[in-house]
Design a protein around this motif. Structure first.
Motif, PDB file in Angstrom:
ATOM      1  N   PHE A 163       0.806  -1.223   0.000  1.00 42.35           N
ATOM      2  CA  PHE A 163       0.000   0.000   0.000  1.00 42.35           C
ATOM      3  C   PHE A 163       0.840   1.275   0.000  1.00 42.35           C
ATOM      4  O   PHE A 163       0.347   2.352   0.328  1.00 42.35           O
ATOM      5  CB  PHE A 163      -1.000   0.029   1.166  1.00 42.35           C
ATOM      6  CG  PHE A 163      -1.990  -1.096   1.152  1.00 42.35           C
ATOM      7  CD1 PHE A 163      -2.513  -1.571  -0.037  1.00 42.35           C
ATOM      8  CD2 PHE A 163      -2.419  -1.683   2.339  1.00 42.35           C
ATOM      9  CE1 PHE A 163      -3.441  -2.611  -0.060  1.00 42.35           C
ATOM     10  CE2 PHE A 163      -3.346  -2.723   2.335  1.00 42.35           C
ATOM     11  CZ  PHE A 163      -3.854  -3.192   1.137  1.00 42.35           C
ATOM     12  N   SER A 164       2.123   1.140  -0.353  1.00 37.38           N
ATOM     13  CA  SER A 164       2.911   2.351  -0.576  1.00 37.38           C
ATOM     14  C   SER A 164       2.632   2.845  -1.990  1.00 37.38           C
ATOM     15  O   SER A 164       2.106   2.118  -2.838  1.00 37.38           O
ATOM     16  CB  SER A 164       4.403   2.074  -0.367  1.00 37.38           C
ATOM     17  OG  SER A 164       4.847   1.106  -1.300  1.00 37.38           O
ATOM     18  N   LEU A 165       3.004   4.096  -2.234  1.00 40.38           N
ATOM     19  CA  LEU A 165       2.763   4.718  -3.534  1.00 40.38           C
ATOM     20  C   LEU A 165       3.726   4.160  -4.567  1.00 40.38           C
ATOM     21  O   LEU A 165       4.915   4.021  -4.291  1.00 40.38           O
ATOM     22  CB  LEU A 165       3.000   6.223  -3.364  1.00 40.38           C
ATOM     23  CG  LEU A 165       2.467   7.176  -4.391  1.00 40.38           C
ATOM     24  CD1 LEU A 165       0.973   7.365  -4.172  1.00 40.38           C
ATOM     25  CD2 LEU A 165       3.157   8.525  -4.229  1.00 40.38           C
ATOM     26  N   ASN A 166       3.232   3.840  -5.755  1.00 39.59           N
ATOM     27  CA  ASN A 166       4.124   3.471  -6.848  1.00 39.59           C
ATOM     28  C   ASN A 166       4.431   4.753  -7.622  1.00 39.59           C
ATOM     29  O   ASN A 166       3.714   5.135  -8.548  1.00 39.59           O
ATOM     30  CB  ASN A 166       3.455   2.420  -7.740  1.00 39.59           C
ATOM     31  CG  ASN A 166       4.418   1.881  -8.777  1.00 39.59           C
ATOM     32  OD1 ASN A 166       5.281   2.615  -9.270  1.00 39.59           O
ATOM     33  ND2 ASN A 166       4.280   0.615  -9.109  1.00 39.59           N
ATOM     34  N   LEU A 167       5.481   5.424  -7.174  1.00 41.49           N
ATOM     35  CA  LEU A 167       5.765   6.771  -7.689  1.00 41.49           C
ATOM     36  C   LEU A 167       6.028   6.762  -9.191  1.00 41.49           C
ATOM     37  O   LEU A 167       5.518   7.606  -9.931  1.00 41.49           O
ATOM     38  CB  LEU A 167       6.950   7.399  -6.945  1.00 41.49           C
ATOM     39  CG  LEU A 167       7.234   8.843  -7.354  1.00 41.49           C
ATOM     40  CD1 LEU A 167       6.080   9.759  -6.964  1.00 41.49           C
ATOM     41  CD2 LEU A 167       8.537   9.348  -6.746  1.00 41.49           C
ATOM     42  N   GLU A 168       6.798   5.770  -9.625  1.00 41.33           N
ATOM     43  CA  GLU A 168       7.161   5.714 -11.043  1.00 41.33           C
ATOM     44  C   GLU A 168       5.908   5.601 -11.921  1.00 41.33           C
ATOM     45  O   GLU A 168       5.737   6.364 -12.881  1.00 41.33           O
ATOM     46  CB  GLU A 168       8.079   4.508 -11.250  1.00 41.33           C
ATOM     47  CG  GLU A 168       8.883   4.570 -12.524  1.00 41.33           C
ATOM     48  CD  GLU A 168       9.690   3.288 -12.722  1.00 41.33           C
ATOM     49  OE1 GLU A 168      10.267   2.792 -11.720  1.00 41.33           O
ATOM     50  OE2 GLU A 168       9.721   2.792 -13.853  1.00 41.33           O
ATOM     51  N   ASN A 169       5.033   4.664 -11.561  1.00 38.26           N
ATOM     52  CA  ASN A 169       3.804   4.479 -12.344  1.00 38.26           C
ATOM     53  C   ASN A 169       2.881   5.689 -12.248  1.00 38.26           C
ATOM     54  O   ASN A 169       2.204   6.049 -13.206  1.00 38.26           O
ATOM     55  CB  ASN A 169       3.040   3.236 -11.869  1.00 38.26           C
ATOM     56  CG  ASN A 169       3.734   1.949 -12.294  1.00 38.26           C
ATOM     57  OD1 ASN A 169       4.744   2.003 -13.006  1.00 38.26           O
ATOM     58  ND2 ASN A 169       3.209   0.822 -11.851  1.00 38.26           N
ATOM     59  N   THR A 170       2.849   6.298 -11.047  1.00 36.76           N
ATOM     60  CA  THR A 170       1.961   7.451 -10.855  1.00 36.76           C
ATOM     61  C   THR A 170       2.446   8.624 -11.713  1.00 36.76           C
ATOM     62  O   THR A 170       1.639   9.272 -12.399  1.00 36.76           O
ATOM     63  CB  THR A 170       1.899   7.843  -9.364  1.00 36.76           C
ATOM     64  OG1 THR A 170       1.550   6.676  -8.601  1.00 36.76           O
ATOM     65  CG2 THR A 170       0.856   8.931  -9.119  1.00 36.76           C
TER      66      THR A 170
END
Ligand SMILES: *Cc1c(COP(=O)(O)O)cnc(C)c1O
Length: 355
Positions: free
Chosen positions: A135-142
């Protein structure tokens, strides 16, 4: 003739937001604060309510409520404030304001369902970027999705509901930097969290910070607020129904802020309980426990529907997240309540895994 044929097909295909009956239950499904006021404070509040000018339309500035919020929650002087009938209404207002035919709204998933639902209501295309397994942010995909979709608004719940963790501040800052439109940082759980973006409201042109009094003891009065730079808040204010706040809610909200220490102490108790629950739940190999900076804990168990039923049979109502999103497989979310309510949950869990 079927009169419902006039309804938009996507609305007909929906189910109404489910609010289960909770009578007689220990209610741990909706992140409400379990505490109420002392008798003295209730008597004083009654007096204030008796004097509320019920014959008059409410003032759009909430009869000083905006000033009180600014002072109580350190809203920067250069930020302007919009009041909402719950922060839910502010999500609706933002969506209506940006709903051009080709607009896109982006959020991460799983997150607060009202982002997606309001996009549908306003006919705005919604894009959800899955979180990582923890449930951490997937920064690259975001960031890739932001670049590709050029969303008018990005919604980030900080901390996130229904998962619990707060994303990394640095990551959210990168999203704000990269976004071509608004970034709404929804801080419904700020009272239980270790960080906030309120310090930047009014300084970053594309940032709107949403807050609510719902999770700190006032879900029943429906008071939310948004803070951002004057240019954007004044546009949102055009969409706001002119009398969206009512005199009774305004009176209670002002009273609540005057006695802010009271709900801050309650929030502290809830956070202590959250940590006690966490320690107790860690003892079970069968439970995967996720980080939480909110007033709830989300867990994964081998059979979530069965545990949900066991809790329900013991008159405890929690939220079954299984089936809501693939990443929430066999997850349950329970609000942190009073110590004896939390103990009741722990007792059922102990029986459940030992039998
Ligand atoms: C509960 C919640 C809200 C809505 O709060 P109201 O002010 O009661 O409408 C908004 N955002 C998130 C993430 C929430 O969990």
């Amino acid at each position: 003739m079927d009169i419902t044929n006039i309804i938009r097909p996507e609305i007909k295909a929906m189910k109404a937001y489910p609010v289960p009956s909770s009578e007689g239950y220990i209610k741990l499904d909706a992140m409400e604060n379990p505490y109420t006021y002392s008798d003295e404070l209730i008597a004083e509040l009654s007096k204030a309510l008796a004097q509320a000018p019920l014959n008059r339309y409410p003032d759009p500035n909430g009869h000083g409520l905006k000033d009180d919020l600014r002072e109580a929650f350190d809203i920067p002087q250069n930020a302007h404030i919009i009041l909402g009938n719950g922060s839910d209404e502010l999500i609706t207002i933002i969506m209506q304001a940006i709903a051009k035919p080709d607009a896109v709204v982006l959020s991460v998933e799983p997150s607060f369902v009202m982002y997606k639902i309001n996009a549908l209501f306003s006919k705005v295309r919604y894009v959800g970027v899955p979180l990582n397994e923890d449930f951490s942010l997937n920064l690259e995909n975001t960031l890739a999705a932001i670049k590709k979709e050029q969303p008018s608004v990005v919604f980030i719940a900080y901390p996130n509901n229904p998962t619990g963790p707060r994303f990394e501040r640095e990551d959210v800052l990168k999203i704000i930097e990269a976004a071509p439109g608004l970034v709404v940082v929804d801080e419904a759980y700020q009272a239980f969290a270790s960080d906030s973006f309120m310090d930047l409201a009014g300084s970053l042109p594309n940032l709107v910070v949403l807050r609510t009094l719902s999770k700190v003891g006032f879900a029943g009065i429906r008071v939310g607020y948004g803070a951002g730079c004057p240019e954007i808040i004044s546009e949102l204010d055009k969409v706001r129904p002119p009398y969206n706040m009512n005199q009774l809610s305004i009176t209670v909200a002002k009273f609540a802020l005057h006695y802010k220490q009271s709900f801050e102490e309650q929030a502290k108790k809830i956070m202590d309980e959250r940590e006690r629950m966490r320690t107790a739940l860690k003892a079970y190999d069968q439970i995967t426990l996720f980080a939480s900076e909110a007033n709830f804990l989300t867990v994964r168990v081998p059979n979530a529907p069965a545990l949900f039923e066991a809790l329900k049979n013991n008159m405890i109502l929690v939220k079954l997240l299984h089936g809501v999103h693939p990443l929430l497989d066999h997850c349950l979310r329970f609000t942190v309540g009073k110590p004896e309510e939390n103990q009741a949950v722990l007792d059922v869990i102990s029986q459940f895994f030992e039998s």
